[in-house]
Design an enzyme around this catalytic site. Structure first.
Site, short mmCIF file in Angstrom:
data_model
loop_
_atom_site.label_atom_id
_atom_site.label_comp_id
_atom_site.label_asym_id
_atom_site.label_seq_id
_atom_site.Cartn_x
_atom_site.Cartn_y
_atom_site.Cartn_z
CG HIS A 83 40.54 53.47 50.24
ND1 HIS A 83 40.03 54.74 50.15
CD2 HIS A 83 41.23 53.26 49.09
CE1 HIS A 83 40.40 55.28 49.00
NE2 HIS A 83 41.13 54.39 48.34
CD GLU A 113 39.41 49.02 39.75
OE1 GLU A 113 38.90 49.82 38.94
OE2 GLU A 113 40.25 49.35 40.61
#
Length: 347
Positions: free
Chosen positions: A152, A83
């Site tokens: 998550h 990322e």
């Protein structure tokens, strides 16, 4: 020696033409995001999408379905699981006149791109003396209700609101998702765009071609007795709570805050001046969040708080659990929001 684009060559600083508005139609939240991406990519060849599995897979939540077939692999780019690397690449692309949209698969992974998001994107325009715009949009998939577990399920919506130079926006409905995403992509500044995984299947009206106004909250239900402010999934639950309250003779005004930075404090203040009461609903812990900032801003602007505001947030200082009953118990429900509003009115 590395060089950057001159101001007149930085296409990101050129105002984008207003889109042509078309008829309103019904789309799901997921379809609205895909439509916003497609419409912006059609309108502006400098817009590209990049992220993990955004190509033939259409994204882990299928919000990019059909885009690679329509625009090709040069504009819909699969990235490695890195990322910080590909957000940094997006910065470079923006400086050369492109408008990259980066998808971060889960908001919990935003910290893995922390250097790019905290130390690069929001500071580059300042460090260049205003010469270089940075039109990077980071789409972040937020929130619980999906049974994805502790790592998550965070919204992450308040993690970066203290950064000058970075805009932060949240989408609570299909129409809002479409208009706000187009506004984010068109903005010459970096924008962190939060979409909620628990809303992808919701259906609602979408004005194809419309673009939201920067920094403006939306009053999604009028009321006279109490103001309820929410973001993301909490707006839907606040509206549900308002329906329950209406049956009891309590009329709640519901505000979708939308932009956390810049924050539309004035719209909320005008509402609180009318109702005299405030409830904030957030899918996160209250400490250091947008709701605490909102209450602080309202207080500094002279709201006297004859009745102290009530925060409906995660009730315990813990992450979102995996267990379905525990996840349901910890995320604020419409019933909890209604009870808070009821308490605000009757105490």
């Amino acid at each position: 020696m590395t060089t950057v684009a001159e101001p007149e060559r930085n296409a990101a600083q050129t105002p984008q033409p207003a889109p042509k508005e078309t008829a309103e139609g019904e789309l799901t939240y997921r379809e609205a995001i895909t439509a916003a991406m497609a419409d912006e990519m059609e309108a502006d060849e400098s817009v590209v999408l990049m992220g993990e599995d955004v190509g033939a897979e259409g994204g882990v939540f299928k919000t990019n379905a059909g885009l690679i077939e329509r625009f090709g692999p040069k504009r819909v780019i699969n990235t490695p699981i890195c990322e910080n690397g590909f957000v940094g690449v997006a910065l470079g692309m923006s400086l050369m006149g492109m408008r990259p949209v980066v998808e971060i698969m889960f908001s919990d992974f935003l910290p893995t791109a922390g250097d790019a998001i905290v130390n690069e994107l929001p500071k580059y325009r300042f460090m260049s003396g205003g010469k270089c715009a940075v039109p990077v949009t980071i789409r972040s998939i937020s929130g619980g209700t999906g049974r994805f577990g502790t790592q998550h399920s965070a919204t992450g919506e308040s993690w970066f609101i203290g950064l000058p130079g970075l805009r932060v926006v949240t989408a609570s409905s299909p129409g809002a998702a479409y208009e706000l995403l187009r506004a984010a992509i068109r903005d010459p500044n970096p924008v962190l765009f939060h979409e909620h995984k628990g809303l992808y299947g919701r259906k609602g009206p979408v004005r194809r071609g419309a673009v939201a106004e920067l920094g403006r909250a939306a009053i999604v239900r009028d009321g006279r007795d109490v103001t309820i402010v929410g973001t993301l999934l909490m707006v839907e639950r606040a509206l549900k709570a308002a329906e329950t309250l209406a049956g009891e003779g309590i009329e709640a005004e519901v505000i979708d805050l939308r932009w956390l930075r810049p924050m539309d404090v004035e719209t909320v203040r005008k509402s609180v001046d009318r109702t005299g009461r405030l409830v904030v609903a957030e899918e996160q812990v209250h400490h250091a969040g947008w709701a605490a900032t909102l209450i602080s801003e309202l207080t500094m602007r002279g709201v006297g708080w004859e009745r102290p505001p009530i925060a409906v947030s995660l009730p315990y200082d813990v992450p979102i659990p995996y267990s379905p009953p525990l996840e349901d118990a910890i995320i604020p429900s419409a019933e909890r929001i209604a009870e808070a509003a009821r308490s605000a009115v009757t105490r």
